[in-house]
Motif scaffolding. Structure first.
Motif, mmCIF file in Angstrom:
data_model
loop_
_atom_site.group_PDB
_atom_site.id
_atom_site.type_symbol
_atom_site.label_atom_id
_atom_site.label_comp_id
_atom_site.label_asym_id
_atom_site.label_seq_id
_atom_site.Cartn_x
_atom_site.Cartn_y
_atom_site.Cartn_z
ATOM 1 N N PHE A 255 5.452 75.996 36.140
ATOM 2 C CA PHE A 255 4.077 76.372 36.482
ATOM 3 C C PHE A 255 4.071 77.572 37.448
ATOM 4 N N GLY A 256 4.917 77.519 38.472
ATOM 5 C CA GLY A 256 4.981 78.601 39.455
ATOM 6 C C GLY A 256 5.463 79.911 38.857
ATOM 7 N N LEU A 257 6.469 79.863 38.003
ATOM 8 C CA LEU A 257 6.983 81.075 37.356
ATOM 9 C C LEU A 257 5.924 81.722 36.469
ATOM 10 N N ALA A 258 5.144 80.897 35.759
ATOM 11 C CA ALA A 258 4.087 81.429 34.883
ATOM 12 C C ALA A 258 3.021 82.149 35.698
ATOM 13 N N TYR A 259 2.657 81.607 36.848
ATOM 14 C CA TYR A 259 1.627 82.252 37.669
ATOM 15 C C TYR A 259 2.143 83.542 38.295
ATOM 16 N N ALA A 260 3.392 83.561 38.681
ATOM 17 C CA ALA A 260 3.967 84.791 39.228
ATOM 18 C C ALA A 260 3.939 85.909 38.189
ATOM 19 N N ALA A 261 4.268 85.558 36.951
ATOM 20 C CA ALA A 261 4.232 86.541 35.873
ATOM 21 C C ALA A 261 2.801 87.038 35.626
ATOM 22 N N ALA A 262 1.821 86.149 35.729
ATOM 23 C CA ALA A 262 0.425 86.524 35.500
ATOM 24 C C ALA A 262 -0.062 87.513 36.559
ATOM 25 N N ILE A 263 0.322 87.302 37.806
ATOM 26 C CA ILE A 263 -0.115 88.192 38.888
ATOM 27 C C ILE A 263 0.492 89.586 38.689
ATOM 28 N N VAL A 264 1.777 89.642 38.319
ATOM 29 C CA VAL A 264 2.429 90.939 38.058
ATOM 30 C C VAL A 264 1.721 91.659 36.914
ATOM 31 N N TRP A 265 1.347 90.919 35.894
ATOM 32 C CA TRP A 265 0.678 91.516 34.720
ATOM 33 C C TRP A 265 -0.674 92.112 35.098
ATOM 34 N N VAL A 266 -1.460 91.426 35.917
ATOM 35 C CA VAL A 266 -2.784 91.924 36.324
ATOM 36 C C VAL A 266 -2.639 93.170 37.187
ATOM 37 N N ILE A 267 -1.656 93.175 38.074
ATOM 38 C CA ILE A 267 -1.430 94.367 38.909
ATOM 39 C C ILE A 267 -1.065 95.560 38.021
ATOM 40 N N SER A 268 -0.232 95.318 37.009
ATOM 41 C CA SER A 268 0.146 96.387 36.084
ATOM 42 C C SER A 268 -1.072 96.932 35.348
ATOM 43 N N ARG A 269 -1.964 96.039 34.936
ATOM 44 C CA ARG A 269 -3.187 96.484 34.246
ATOM 45 C C ARG A 269 -4.059 97.324 35.174
ATOM 46 N N ALA A 270 -4.121 96.946 36.460
ATOM 47 C CA ALA A 270 -4.940 97.704 37.410
ATOM 48 C C ALA A 270 -4.366 99.114 37.614
ATOM 49 N N ARG A 271 -3.054 99.234 37.644
ATOM 50 C CA ARG A 271 -2.417 100.550 37.832
ATOM 51 C C ARG A 271 -2.693 101.473 36.643
ATOM 52 N N HIS A 272 -2.921 100.877 35.466
ATOM 53 C CA HIS A 272 -3.219 101.674 34.290
ATOM 54 C C HIS A 272 -4.723 101.798 34.031
ATOM 55 N N GLY A 273 -5.540 101.383 35.016
ATOM 56 C CA GLY A 273 -6.981 101.537 34.898
ATOM 57 C C GLY A 273 -7.658 100.538 33.987
ATOM 58 N N GLN A 274 -6.948 99.460 33.601
ATOM 59 C CA GLN A 274 -7.522 98.440 32.719
ATOM 60 C C GLN A 274 -8.161 97.290 33.489
#
Length: 594
Positions: A255-274
């Motif tokens: 559960f913890g690993l999945a949430y860590a991956a989700a947070i990294v993914w959202v930050i990546s989307r923000a850096r690309h303006g998504q």
């Protein structure tokens, strides 16, 4: 209605019956409190987006949501907790009242004779307090549903794919359920040991058993047995808890690993303006809330399961009481006996046992008669008395009262026309007045009736020796309580049996075992006089069980029982002349006295 639906409805209805307005208001407050944290998180995300884009309207909206959430939280916390505590107290009171009503409403004694039923009744009584917290758990469940819906809505507003993450929290709930189920099974499997431990502890501290424990040196034996049983229970429950900890730990890691991956993914989307900066903040702040939410659900699955299981047992008890309520017995009890009581081919086996205690008993007792039951221990005398009191129905055959089957007569009405004195009487630790008066609850406050019963029960000397007379508290468990001897307790029990002056059936099952022969003879003369009055006015029958033949010889009919059967019956003179078992037993006892 399915069993699951019935149990959930019983939980819900019991909670709201206990405190309808308190539960309604509390539900609204917990819902408001549940959405406060995620809503304020949304307000923070709006505030960040407003600052980043320099939009004053978005900044104002974010501040308004945050401040509004604080106000709602303040009001909900200030009013909610006191109301919830009160609702929980009401719920606990309702549950205990309902349990008492259901259990005392079972007219027979079969539930006390079956180990399987006894275990389940013990569980119901022991876990009743868990039903008492049912109101709190119900409100918590409602708050959890509200909070979950709010969090899912906010995560979905960032990206629908994020809705998968809270669903992974379901794995924690599943693991908690498995762990709870395993621990509950271990608990139920150890219940027989727990009951035995309780009985052994009670025996170890009971003053009545203290003498024999010390004489025979049983203290260490009891302690060793208690320790062994406790160890067995402990090992079984620890094994279940250890298994649950391993499963829950593994699920939490995933559960913890999945949430860590989700947070990294959202930050990546923000850096690309998504995604906006506010979306990143929203996910960052919601992540620990979702973790707390699923963790809270996982932790409280145990309590939800306990409440559901407790209400399941309660539902079982209600069904058992309904099936054993004897509701079909609606015939009114006769005001007087005209022909008497007849037993036709009566046989009886205790619940859960295949061996017959009584077999093929046929006997007629005329109205107004005094009948004595004699025979060795285990002959079935006390069981026959229980059948006459309708604590059980015969396994075979019928008992007729003036030609009407006793099984069709309303049980409470029948017992209201009985009076009884038993060898195994109850030591009610009440005031002396109450100990005697409860023999006829309707007349318990009648001073004359109580004192008359005391005279007839030969208990005047007992009352005279008490510091406050009838108002004296009995029993050592109370600071000013007075402890009585076995004979004194028995005299008060006999007085209690005299409270009902005109019973249709008077049952005396060795009620003078703790008294000396002279006192016993005096009391039986009182009973004989009372029986004659009852016989003349109501056709009342007196049934006497005694091992002292000097007492039973005054009976109109003597019934000799052996191995659950009637071996012979007649008057004292007739039975002596017959030279059978009665004559043999009478001669043995007479020889012992000589």
């Amino acid at each position: 209605m399915s069993k699951t639906t019935r149990i959930l409805w019983l939980w819900l209805s019991t909670s709201f019956r206990a405190a309808p307005w308190l539960m309604t208001i509390s539900a609204a407050l917990v819902a408001a409190r549940a959405i406060t944290a995620p809503t304020q998180t949304y307000g923070v995300s709006r505030l960040v987006d407003g600052i980043a884009s320099d939009r004053s309207s978005t900044i104002a909206l974010g501040i308004a949501i945050i401040v509004g959430g604080l106000a709602v939280s303040f009001v909900a916390d200030g009013l909610g907790w006191p109301l919830q505590d009160t609702a929980q107290e009401r719920m606990a009171g309702r549950v205990h009242a309902d349990l008492l009503d259901v259990t005392t409403g079972i007219p027979g004694l079969s539930q006390h004779e079956r180990p399987d039923v006894a275990d389940r009744l013990e569980l119901v009584r022991e876990r009743a307090w868990r039903m008492g917290v049912g109101a709190e758990v119900l409100l918590w469940a409602f708050a959890t549903v509200t909070n979950t819906a709010t969090v899912l809505t906010l995560l979905g507003s960032v990206h629908p794919l994020l809705l998968v993450l809270p669903l992974l929290g379901g794995a924690r709930i599943w693991s908690a359920y498995l762990s709870s189920t395993r621990q509950q099974k271990a608990w139920e499997e150890s219940l027989p040991q727990e009951r035995l431990v309780d009985r052994l502890i009670e025996a170890a501290k009971d003053p009545r058993t203290g003498l024999e424990l010390r004489v025979f040196g049983l203290g260490k034996v009891l302690l060793d047995r208690i320790f062994a049983l406790q160890t067995e229970r402990f090992e079984r429950r620890v094994a279940a808890a250890r298994w649950g900890g391993k499963v829950d730990g593994s699920v939490r890691l995933v559960f913890g690993l999945a949430y860590a991956a989700a947070i990294v993914w959202v930050i990546s989307r923000a850096r690309h303006g998504q995604a906006s900066a506010g979306d990143v903040v929203l996910v960052l702040l919601l992540a620990p809330q979702v973790d707390q939410m699923t963790g809270g659900i996982a932790q409280n699955v145990y309590w939800v399961g306990e409440v559901v299981r407790s209400f399941s047992r309660y539902d079982w008890l209600r069904e058992y009481a309904n099936q054993n309520s004897w509701r079909s017995s609606a015939t009114p009890v006769p005001e007087r006996l005209t022909s008497g009581i007849e037993l036709r081919n009566v046989g009886f086996s205790y619940p859960g046992s295949d061996s017959a205690v009584l077999s093929d008993i046929s006997l007629t007792v005329p109205a107004g008669a005094a009948v004595a039951l004699v025979g060795e221990n285990g002959a079935g005398k006390t069981t026959l008395v229980k059948l006459l009191a309708r604590m059980y129905d015969p396994t075979t055959g019928r008992i007729l009262v003036d030609g009407v089957d006793l099984a069709t007569i309303q049980p409470d009405e029948w017992r209201s026309q009985l009076s009884a004195g038993f060898q195994d009487f109850v030591k009610f630790e009440l005031t002396a007045r109450e100990v005697v008066g409860i023999g006829d609850v309707a007349r318990a406050s009648d001073e004359v009736a109580v004192r008359t019963a005391i005279v007839r029960g030969d208990a005047e000397s007992v009352i005279a020796g008490l510091p406050n007379g009838l108002d004296s508290q009995l029993g050592k468990k109370f600071t000013d309580g007075v402890e009585l001897s076995g004979g004194q307790w028995q005299r008060l029990a006999l007085a209690r049996a005299f409270m009902r002056e005109r019973p249709l059936l008077l049952l005396l099952d060795e009620p003078t075992a703790a008294l000396d022969p002279e006192a016993e003879h005096r009391l039986y003369e009182q009973y004989a006089r009372a029986a004659k009055v009852a016989a003349a006015e109501t056709g009342g029958i007196t049934v006497l069980v005694s091992h002292r033949f000097s007492t039973v010889r005054m009976a109109d009919l003597i019934v000799v029982m052996h191995n659950g059967r009637v071996e012979e019956y007649g008057t004292h003179t007739d039975l002596l002349a017959a030279g059978g078992r009665y004559a043999e037993l009478f001669e043995l006892q007479a020889r012992a006295y000589r």
